[in-house]
Design a protein around this motif. Sequence first.
Motif, PDB file in Angstrom:
ATOM      1  N   ARG A  19       0.909  -1.132  -0.026  1.00  0.00           N
ATOM      2  CA  ARG A  19       0.113  -0.077  -0.038  1.00  0.00           C
ATOM      3  C   ARG A  19       0.808   1.233   0.003  1.00  0.00           C
ATOM      4  NH1 ARG A  19      -5.164   0.314   2.710  1.00  0.00           N
ATOM      5  NH2 ARG A  19      -4.077   1.424   4.403  1.00  0.00           N
ATOM      6  N   GLY A  20       1.749   1.554   0.805  1.00  0.00           N
ATOM      7  CA  GLY A  20       2.589   2.426   0.836  1.00  0.00           C
ATOM      8  C   GLY A  20       3.984   2.605   0.571  1.00  0.00           C
ATOM      9  N   GLU A  21       4.523   1.601  -0.059  1.00  0.00           N
ATOM     10  CA  GLU A  21       5.887   1.289  -0.535  1.00  0.00           C
ATOM     11  C   GLU A  21       6.078   0.820  -2.007  1.00  0.00           C
ATOM     12  OE1 GLU A  21       8.803   0.744   2.080  1.00  0.00           O
ATOM     13  OE2 GLU A  21       8.057   2.433   3.188  1.00  0.00           O
ATOM     14  N   SER A  22       5.157   0.661  -2.972  1.00  0.00           N
ATOM     15  CA  SER A  22       4.921   0.324  -3.988  1.00  0.00           C
ATOM     16  C   SER A  22       4.635   1.408  -5.181  1.00  0.00           C
ATOM     17  CB  SER A  22       4.194  -0.768  -4.289  1.00  0.00           C
ATOM     18  OG  SER A  22       4.493  -1.770  -3.298  1.00  0.00           O
ATOM     19  N   GLY A  23       5.024   2.598  -5.137  1.00  0.00           N
ATOM     20  CA  GLY A  23       4.678   3.825  -6.039  1.00  0.00           C
ATOM     21  C   GLY A  23       4.686   3.464  -7.462  1.00  0.00           C
ATOM     22  N   GLU A  24       5.517   3.052  -7.870  1.00  0.00           N
ATOM     23  CA  GLU A  24       5.734   2.706  -9.293  1.00  0.00           C
ATOM     24  C   GLU A  24       4.650   1.789  -9.889  1.00  0.00           C
ATOM     25  OE1 GLU A  24       7.808   4.177 -11.580  1.00  0.00           O
ATOM     26  OE2 GLU A  24       8.415   5.372  -9.853  1.00  0.00           O
ATOM     27  N   LEU A  25       4.203   0.980  -9.021  1.00  0.00           N
ATOM     28  CA  LEU A  25       3.312  -0.180  -9.487  1.00  0.00           C
ATOM     29  C   LEU A  25       1.726   0.410  -9.379  1.00  0.00           C
ATOM     30  CD1 LEU A  25       4.375  -3.303  -7.494  1.00  0.00           C
ATOM     31  CD2 LEU A  25       4.758  -2.669  -9.733  1.00  0.00           C
ATOM     32  N   TRP A  26       1.733   1.535  -8.493  1.00  0.00           N
ATOM     33  CA  TRP A  26       0.143   2.164  -8.276  1.00  0.00           C
ATOM     34  C   TRP A  26      -0.031   3.204  -9.443  1.00  0.00           C
ATOM     35  CZ3 TRP A  26      -3.607   0.085  -6.189  1.00  0.00           C
ATOM     36  CH2 TRP A  26      -3.278  -0.782  -5.158  1.00  0.00           C
TER      37      TRP A  26
END
Length: 237
Positions: free
Chosen positions: A43-50
């Motif tokens: 939720r909080g550490e996957s910026g590129e995937l979101w």
Amino acid sequence: MSRRLLVVGAHSADFVWRAGGAIAAATRAGGVAQVVALSYGERGESGELWKVEGQTVDNVKQSRHAEAEKAASALGAEFVALDFGDYPLEIGEERLGRVVDTVRAFAPDVIVTHTDTDPFNPDHPVAHHAVVRARTLAAGAGVQSGFPTIAPPALFLFEPHQPELCNFTPTTFVDITEVILAKREAMAAMASQVYLQTYYDERAGHRANHARRASGRSEIRYAEAFQRVLPQVVAEL
């Protein structure tokens, strides 16, 4: 002597940035390493995937698992995911029991985890307190107990992103010059957090400067910093 190294992170990439070199150095020397992620950081550490339209939590978890396995493999380690969820990471009695079982089953010589303070990340201190408690429960009080115990592992904290705000004082530098390519390969595997790769590559250079000054070893070009929590027992100084 083969050393057993256990690195426990709040999220699936934490081991790569902060202890990847130490892991690779340990396994290259004939030791055994296991990296445990309390969550995937989905939720909080996957910026590129979101950034992907229509993305889902399950898909992010699958991607993060694949990335972490690839990174761990590059370092010669085994990856274990407990999938407790992140932001917030919450660890109650049942989950703490799973962490204790993980520590007891691996029976490490050394455990490495987060600092007890991090004003920028709510999950890191939670991981710290869970790991410290799990270590104590797995080792017992140093006397015969009514449950299986392991020899008390040494306890280290790896370097947080901004150490001066996280109660981190380096007491130990690990020379990772010979394994920097393995660490870079592991960092490159974490494609969902590419923004951290340059920072931690540069940090290894900074800590090498400190290690050279502390040791006089001019050949050290890359290093990682750690903080020893418990006293070291030696026969002589």
